[in-house]
Design a protein around this motif. Structure first.
Motif, mmCIF file in Angstrom:
data_model
loop_
_atom_site.group_PDB
_atom_site.id
_atom_site.type_symbol
_atom_site.label_atom_id
_atom_site.label_comp_id
_atom_site.label_asym_id
_atom_site.label_seq_id
_atom_site.Cartn_x
_atom_site.Cartn_y
_atom_site.Cartn_z
ATOM 1 N N PRO A 190 1.174 -0.972 0.108
ATOM 2 C CA PRO A 190 -0.110 -0.141 0.022
ATOM 3 C C PRO A 190 1.003 1.017 -0.277
ATOM 4 O O PRO A 190 2.168 1.920 0.543
ATOM 5 N N GLY A 191 0.730 1.947 -1.050
ATOM 6 C CA GLY A 191 1.669 3.243 -1.137
ATOM 7 C C GLY A 191 0.671 4.850 -0.105
ATOM 8 O O GLY A 191 -0.081 4.639 0.706
ATOM 9 N N ILE A 192 1.220 5.179 0.007
ATOM 10 C CA ILE A 192 1.223 6.628 0.715
ATOM 11 C C ILE A 192 1.511 7.662 0.083
ATOM 12 O O ILE A 192 2.921 7.582 -0.513
ATOM 13 N N TRP A 193 0.838 9.035 -1.087
ATOM 14 C CA TRP A 193 0.822 10.174 -1.833
ATOM 15 C C TRP A 193 2.046 11.038 -1.574
ATOM 16 O O TRP A 193 2.784 11.483 -1.757
ATOM 17 N N SER B 161 10.124 -6.255 -0.946
ATOM 18 C CA SER B 161 8.895 -4.951 -0.166
ATOM 19 C C SER B 161 7.632 -5.604 -0.330
ATOM 20 O O SER B 161 7.333 -5.869 0.701
ATOM 21 N N TYR B 162 7.388 -6.823 -2.109
ATOM 22 C CA TYR B 162 6.106 -7.693 -1.510
ATOM 23 C C TYR B 162 6.353 -8.390 -0.286
ATOM 24 O O TYR B 162 5.514 -8.794 -0.224
ATOM 25 N N LEU B 163 7.510 -8.923 -0.232
ATOM 26 C CA LEU B 163 8.233 -10.072 0.299
ATOM 27 C C LEU B 163 7.644 -9.633 1.878
ATOM 28 O O LEU B 163 6.948 -10.460 2.849
ATOM 29 N N SER B 164 7.824 -8.570 2.116
ATOM 30 C CA SER B 164 7.583 -7.670 3.565
ATOM 31 C C SER B 164 6.365 -8.090 3.330
ATOM 32 O O SER B 164 5.801 -8.146 5.053
ATOM 33 N N MET B 165 5.243 -7.226 2.592
ATOM 34 C CA MET B 165 3.973 -7.231 3.094
ATOM 35 C C MET B 165 3.727 -9.189 3.353
ATOM 36 O O MET B 165 2.520 -8.853 3.936
ATOM 37 N N LYS C 107 11.101 4.569 1.716
ATOM 38 C CA LYS C 107 11.267 4.491 0.436
ATOM 39 C C LYS C 107 9.871 3.089 -0.252
ATOM 40 O O LYS C 107 9.684 3.636 -1.885
ATOM 41 N N MET C 108 9.672 2.460 0.465
ATOM 42 C CA MET C 108 8.583 1.370 0.540
ATOM 43 C C MET C 108 7.499 2.108 0.136
ATOM 44 O O MET C 108 6.813 1.744 -0.824
ATOM 45 N N ARG C 109 6.840 2.341 0.982
ATOM 46 C CA ARG C 109 5.520 3.242 1.100
ATOM 47 C C ARG C 109 4.897 4.710 0.231
ATOM 48 O O ARG C 109 4.239 4.228 0.052
ATOM 49 N N ALA C 110 6.292 5.597 0.247
ATOM 50 C CA ALA C 110 6.048 7.061 -0.407
ATOM 51 C C ALA C 110 6.803 6.401 -1.670
ATOM 52 O O ALA C 110 6.396 7.072 -2.911
ATOM 53 N N VAL C 111 8.041 6.205 -1.731
ATOM 54 C CA VAL C 111 9.137 5.818 -2.530
ATOM 55 C C VAL C 111 8.186 5.176 -4.188
ATOM 56 O O VAL C 111 8.868 4.914 -5.041
ATOM 57 N N LYS C 112 7.941 4.228 -3.179
ATOM 58 C CA LYS C 112 7.182 2.403 -4.025
ATOM 59 C C LYS C 112 8.141 1.786 -4.141
ATOM 60 O O LYS C 112 8.005 1.372 -5.806
ATOM 61 N N PRO D 110 10.353 -1.369 -4.363
ATOM 62 C CA PRO D 110 9.539 -2.818 -4.899
ATOM 63 C C PRO D 110 10.265 -3.449 -4.456
ATOM 64 O O PRO D 110 10.201 -4.642 -3.331
ATOM 65 N N ASP D 111 11.793 -3.586 -3.706
ATOM 66 C CA ASP D 111 12.859 -3.631 -3.062
ATOM 67 C C ASP D 111 13.352 -3.326 -1.954
ATOM 68 O O ASP D 111 14.899 -3.531 -1.705
ATOM 69 N N VAL D 112 12.489 -3.234 -1.042
ATOM 70 C CA VAL D 112 12.958 -2.619 0.087
ATOM 71 C C VAL D 112 12.928 -3.999 0.563
ATOM 72 O O VAL D 112 11.792 -5.006 1.085
ATOM 73 N N TRP D 113 14.210 -4.380 2.186
ATOM 74 C CA TRP D 113 14.155 -5.118 3.011
ATOM 75 C C TRP D 113 14.461 -4.977 4.261
ATOM 76 O O TRP D 113 15.690 -4.153 4.382
ATOM 77 N N LEU D 114 12.967 -4.950 4.781
ATOM 78 C CA LEU D 114 13.540 -4.349 6.716
ATOM 79 C C LEU D 114 14.227 -5.376 7.129
ATOM 80 O O LEU D 114 13.288 -5.572 8.123
ATOM 81 N N ILE D 115 15.521 -5.147 7.095
ATOM 82 C CA ILE D 115 15.975 -6.482 8.401
ATOM 83 C C ILE D 115 15.731 -6.782 8.999
ATOM 84 O O ILE D 115 16.078 -7.734 10.296
ATOM 85 N N GLY D 116 15.514 -5.835 10.148
ATOM 86 C CA GLY D 116 15.930 -5.514 11.338
ATOM 87 C C GLY D 116 13.949 -5.002 12.072
ATOM 88 O O GLY D 116 14.222 -4.919 13.387
#
Length: 161
Positions: free
Chosen positions: A6-9, A151-155, A113-118, A120-126
């Motif tokens: 889900p994006g945030i504009w 990013s999709y994996l995170s979701m 970066k995942m939600r506003a910049v969109k 697709p490859d953000v991994w929130l490792i921590g």
């Protein structure tokens, strides 16, 4: 049916949501955002008399002491510093520069970066939620094999909680 990120504009909204979500559960973060909008956001009525609430602007945040929040003062200070930055910086949407704001770290920047910049490859490792979801898996997940869609994996992982 696939799960989307889900994006945030608005980058200010994404940043505030990320700061409010630091080190708390998803439920606690949702409550903080709701309190934030209900306390500081402007309202208007629609034609059918429904009430619309708008996400506060940086100036609204700077005019508040945020005393309605039950959270550490350091997090309130971060929200104020962030609002000040967004009002006064010449390129406030350069998310990578947010790391220079005291109280904003790599997780917050990555989340935005995942939600506003969109991205697709953000991994929130921590991320605690992601760590907990990974523990629930019956197999070893090769996160690098999921590039460029982490990013999709995170979701997907958050959705398992």
């Amino acid at each position: 049916n696939g799960l989307r990120v889900p994006g945030i504009w608005n980058s200010f909204e994404a940043g505030v949501r990320a700061i409010l979500g630091q080190q708390v559960s998803v439920a606690a973060a949702k409550k903080l955002v709701t309190d934030f909008v209900h306390t500081l956001g402007e309202t208007s009525k629609t034609n059918d008399d429904s009430i619309l609430r708008y996400f506060p602007e940086p100036k609204d945040v700077l005019e508040s002491d945020l005393c309605f929040f039950r959270m550490p003062q350091s997090r309130k200070d971060t929200i104020h510093r962030f609002a000040h930055y967004m009002l006064n910086d010449s390129s406030p949407d350069d998310v990578d520069r947010w790391i220079d704001i005291k109280g904003i770290g790599p997780w917050t920047v990555a989340y935005v970066k995942m939600r506003a910049v969109k991205d697709p490859d953000v991994w929130l490792i921590g991320d605690v939620g992601i760590k907990n979801a990974l523990k629930l898996l019956d197999y070893e997940l090769d996160v690098d094999a999921c590039k460029p869609w982490r990013s999709y994996l995170s979701m997907q992982l958050w959705n398992q909680l």
